[in-house]
Design a protein around this motif. Structure first.
Motif, PDB file in Angstrom:
ATOM      1  N   ARG A   1       1.308   2.643  -3.418  1.00 10.89           N
ATOM      2  CA  ARG A   1       0.009   3.188  -4.207  1.00 10.89           C
ATOM      3  C   ARG A   1       0.057   4.471  -4.965  1.00 10.89           C
ATOM      4  NH1 ARG A   1      -3.915   7.494  -4.694  1.00 10.89           N
ATOM      5  NH2 ARG A   1      -5.859   6.786  -4.981  1.00 10.89           N
TER       6      ARG A   1
ATOM      7  N   ARG B   1       0.813  -1.204  -0.030  1.00 10.67           N
ATOM      8  CA  ARG B   1      -0.001  -0.025   0.121  1.00 10.67           C
ATOM      9  C   ARG B   1       0.967   1.316  -0.037  1.00 10.67           C
ATOM     10  NH1 ARG B   1      -5.464  -0.405   0.601  1.00 10.67           N
ATOM     11  NH2 ARG B   1      -6.389  -2.671   1.086  1.00 10.67           N
TER      12      ARG B   1
ATOM     13  N   THR C   1      -6.790   1.501  -8.645  1.00 10.60           N
ATOM     14  CA  THR C   1      -5.607   0.898  -7.696  1.00 10.60           C
ATOM     15  C   THR C   1      -6.209   0.251  -6.361  1.00 10.60           C
ATOM     16  OG1 THR C   1      -4.076   2.214  -8.929  1.00 10.60           O
ATOM     17  CG2 THR C   1      -3.445   1.438  -6.845  1.00 10.60           C
TER      18      THR C   1
ATOM     19  N   PHE D   1      -6.120  -3.194  -4.340  1.00 11.57           N
ATOM     20  CA  PHE D   1      -5.562  -3.492  -3.197  1.00 11.57           C
ATOM     21  C   PHE D   1      -6.427  -3.782  -2.305  1.00 11.57           C
ATOM     22  CE2 PHE D   1      -1.892  -0.161  -3.691  1.00 11.57           C
ATOM     23  CZ  PHE D   1      -0.757  -0.959  -3.719  1.00 11.57           C
TER      24      PHE D   1
ATOM     25  N   TYR E   1      -4.529  -8.093  -6.023  1.00 11.35           N
ATOM     26  CA  TYR E   1      -3.197  -7.937  -5.530  1.00 11.35           C
ATOM     27  C   TYR E   1      -2.486  -7.072  -6.904  1.00 11.35           C
ATOM     28  CZ  TYR E   1      -3.158 -12.381  -8.163  1.00 11.35           C
ATOM     29  OH  TYR E   1      -3.561 -13.283  -9.082  1.00 11.35           O
TER      30      TYR E   1
END
Length: 215
Positions: free
Chosen positions: A13, A10, A52, A56, A60
């Protein structure tokens, strides 16, 4: 091709969003969703950020260690209510993909670009085309930096997941957004399902299905 690949965290990101924004900003589909160049520069990254964040939360993300390419994957479970569906060519509407799933495109539009109906429209069209019935790996997006395209990075990034699919007897699915990527996916064993997603007044997407390969 020796490409080091790791699972994105994360904390990656913003990097992933920037990479996808760069890779897809001039893609035919992105250009259709955001037809004005200035508007696309302003809103496109927000759409990539939404994709995105969903990945998450529900899937994956695989990232080339050198930051050149990224792939967004989801493992889609079998639909027990449609277990006998012909997933190699058939599809069903969003109402068959889970309670409340039909609200996803509207929520995406509201979050990314409320006045742009195409954000919602493309979500509904791809949902309707997505095969149901059998569990499969779904390649939602794969992006390569423009200056690195043609180096085999996409193939290298997909290889570990496709190898897992082959070991586990798991199909894979994606939508190709241009003729070049469609040709790449065909070399990897994907087959066009036979029904394109035609964006009104814009380009086509080609849904493609891959049965697990045997050695």
């Amino acid at each position: 091709m020796g490409v080091e690949i790791r699972r994105a965290r994360r904390s990656d990101r913003d990097f992933v969003v920037g990479l996808l924004d760069e890779a897809f900003r001039d893609d035919p589909v992105s250009s259709w969703v955001f037809p004005g160049a200035e508007h696309r520069r302003a809103r496109h990254a927000g759409l990539m950020g939404a994709f995105t964040d969903v990945t998450f939360a529900e899937g994956y993300i695989d990232l080339a260690e050198d930051g050149s390419a990224v792939a967004l994957w989801m493992d889609v479970p079998a639909d027990p209510e449609d277990a006998d569906a012909d997933t190699s060519g058939g599809s069903s509407g969003a109402e068959d993909r889970g309670e409340g799933a039909e609200d996803g495109p509207a929520q995406l539009r509201a979050a990314v670009d409320p006045d742009n109906e195409r954000v919602e429209q493309i979500g509904r069209l791809t949902e309707a085309a997505h095969p149901t019935g059998r569990a499969h790996a779904y390649l939602w997006m794969i992006g390569v930096r423009p200056e690195r395209q043609g180096e085999g990075l996409g193939t290298a990034l997909m290889a570990p997941v496709l190898e897992r699919c082959d070991r586990e007897g798991l199909p894979a699915y994606l939508e190709a957004s241009n003729a070049r990527s469609r040709a790449l996916y065909e070399r990897l064993g994907f087959v066009f399902t036979g029904t394109a997603v035609d964006l009104p007044g814009g380009p086509a997407l080609w849904p493609m299905w891959r049965e697990p390969q045997t050695m």
